[in-house]
Scaffold this motif. Structure first.
Motif, mmCIF file in Angstrom:
data_model
loop_
_atom_site.group_PDB
_atom_site.id
_atom_site.type_symbol
_atom_site.label_atom_id
_atom_site.label_comp_id
_atom_site.label_asym_id
_atom_site.label_seq_id
_atom_site.Cartn_x
_atom_site.Cartn_y
_atom_site.Cartn_z
ATOM 1 N N GLU A 88 -3.132 13.105 -0.437
ATOM 2 C CA GLU A 88 -2.728 13.181 -1.839
ATOM 3 C C GLU A 88 -1.646 12.181 -2.205
ATOM 4 O OE1 GLU A 88 -1.884 17.229 -2.994
ATOM 5 O OE2 GLU A 88 -3.314 18.004 -1.519
ATOM 6 N N GLY A 89 -1.114 11.458 -1.210
ATOM 7 C CA GLY A 89 -0.073 10.476 -1.490
ATOM 8 C C GLY A 89 0.866 10.331 -0.311
ATOM 9 N N PRO A 90 1.867 9.433 -0.403
ATOM 10 C CA PRO A 90 2.716 9.094 0.742
ATOM 11 C C PRO A 90 3.930 9.984 0.971
ATOM 12 C CG PRO A 90 3.227 7.667 -1.095
ATOM 13 C CD PRO A 90 2.097 8.543 -1.555
ATOM 14 N N PHE A 91 4.200 10.910 0.041
ATOM 15 C CA PHE A 91 5.377 11.766 0.182
ATOM 16 C C PHE A 91 5.020 13.026 0.980
ATOM 17 C CE2 PHE A 91 6.172 9.210 -3.621
ATOM 18 C CZ PHE A 91 7.434 8.712 -3.342
ATOM 19 N N LEU A 92 6.008 13.865 1.260
ATOM 20 C CA LEU A 92 5.770 15.030 2.119
ATOM 21 C C LEU A 92 4.660 15.914 1.589
ATOM 22 C CD1 LEU A 92 9.409 16.069 3.146
ATOM 23 C CD2 LEU A 92 7.666 14.937 4.552
ATOM 24 N N PHE A 93 4.630 16.120 0.287
ATOM 25 C CA PHE A 93 3.583 16.933 -0.327
ATOM 26 C C PHE A 93 2.611 16.070 -1.126
ATOM 27 C CE2 PHE A 93 6.807 19.963 0.803
ATOM 28 C CZ PHE A 93 6.077 21.081 1.208
ATOM 29 N N GLY A 94 2.453 14.848 -0.701
ATOM 30 C CA GLY A 94 1.585 13.908 -1.388
ATOM 31 C C GLY A 94 2.329 13.198 -2.493
ATOM 32 N N LYS A 95 2.652 13.908 -3.560
ATOM 33 C CA LYS A 95 3.453 13.371 -4.643
ATOM 34 C C LYS A 95 4.932 13.659 -4.396
ATOM 35 C CE LYS A 95 -0.255 14.030 -8.029
ATOM 36 N NZ LYS A 95 -0.667 14.701 -9.302
ATOM 37 N N PHE A 96 5.778 12.839 -4.988
ATOM 38 C CA PHE A 96 7.224 13.015 -4.848
ATOM 39 C C PHE A 96 7.643 14.398 -5.318
ATOM 40 C CE2 PHE A 96 11.525 12.670 -6.694
ATOM 41 C CZ PHE A 96 12.223 12.277 -5.559
ATOM 42 N N SER A 97 8.545 15.020 -4.561
ATOM 43 C CA SER A 97 9.041 16.352 -4.907
ATOM 44 C C SER A 97 10.489 16.501 -4.472
ATOM 45 C CB SER A 97 8.180 17.437 -4.238
ATOM 46 O OG SER A 97 8.447 17.494 -2.847
ATOM 47 N N VAL A 98 11.049 17.650 -4.789
ATOM 48 C CA VAL A 98 12.413 17.967 -4.354
ATOM 49 C C VAL A 98 12.533 17.850 -2.834
ATOM 50 C CG1 VAL A 98 14.163 19.785 -4.252
ATOM 51 C CG2 VAL A 98 12.826 19.466 -6.347
ATOM 52 N N ALA A 99 11.483 18.167 -2.113
ATOM 53 C CA ALA A 99 11.525 18.122 -0.647
ATOM 54 C C ALA A 99 11.871 16.726 -0.141
ATOM 55 C CB ALA A 99 10.192 18.585 -0.065
#
Length: 229
Positions: free
Chosen positions: A149-160
């Motif tokens: 879903e993307g390169p961040f921890l949850f796919g898209k950028f989030s607080v995490a």
């Protein structure tokens, strides 16, 4: 909207909401406060009775603590989708943020954030390695689940991602060895424009905390202002 933060070289707690706001494209005024000076408490007290950074001030509302600020910002700007939309995924994101917020004490104490330093191997012990292993496992698990879903921890950028950003910086400073998937995530985060902006600004600061950096002497930074606790 104003965000009160400490020195960018050292203040891991400040990096979290700063990165969240900056990467999300939310406008704010940055108010820096120098850490470990005799004026620190009075400077911060103008904004929050808690006497710690970070502090967010928004149209008469004052929010302190990086987790509370992140929750406030996510509610204030729902269109930014700063938490995952799916309830189960959102619960997982909140859980790893809370674990980061309250845990990993050995890593925090032995490898304090120091953006401009290069200290491979310093601070390591078995307890620190346990913290490193747990963080790497979190990253690897989340990337395996949400990588499509993307390169961040949850796919898209989030607080995490904002919450783990100071650890990314620590791992770079102390040359921490990471498994491939965790290292790929850390390298991606370090290259993020908002992270590069923070790192560049940290390099422009003149303060250094003598008690935290006994290995750094005044000739190393002839223009430095040495702050003793």
């Amino acid at each position: 909207m104003k965000l009160v933060i400490g020195n960018k070289n050292y203040s891991s707690w400040s990096l979290r909401p700063w990165l969240l706001l900056r990467h999300a494209g939310i406008a704010f005024e940055e108010i820096p406060v120098r850490l470990s000076t005799k004026e620190f408490s009075s400077d911060v007290a103008r904004f929050s009775p808690a006497g710690k950074v970070p502090v967010l001030v928004d149209d008469g509302v004052t929010v302190w603590d990086s987790l509370s600020i992140s929750e406030y910002v996510a509610e204030r700007f729902p269109e930014k989708s700063l938490w995952p939309a799916d309830p189960a995924t959102r619960a997982l994101a909140r859980s790893v943020c809370a674990e980061m917020h309250s845990g990993f004490g050995d890593l925090r104490s032995q490898m304090p954030m120091n953006v401009t330093a290069v200290l491979p191997g310093c601070g390591w012990n078995v307890a620190v390695q346990r913290d490193v292993d747990r963080i790497a496992a979190i990253w690897e698990d989340l990337r395996a689940r949400y990588g499509a879903e993307g390169p961040f921890l949850f796919g898209k950028f989030s607080v995490a991602d904002a919450f783990f950003a100071p650890v990314v910086s620590r791992f770079a400073t102390y040359g921490v060895h990471l498994p491939d998937a965790a290292k790929a995530y850390a390298d991606f985060m370090l290259a993020l424009p908002a992270m590069q902006e923070w790192i560049s600004a940290a390099g422009e600061e003149r303060d250094f905390l003598a008690d935290d950096e006994p290995y750094r002497t005044e000739p190393d930074r002839p223009d430095a202002i040495i702050i003793h606790h």
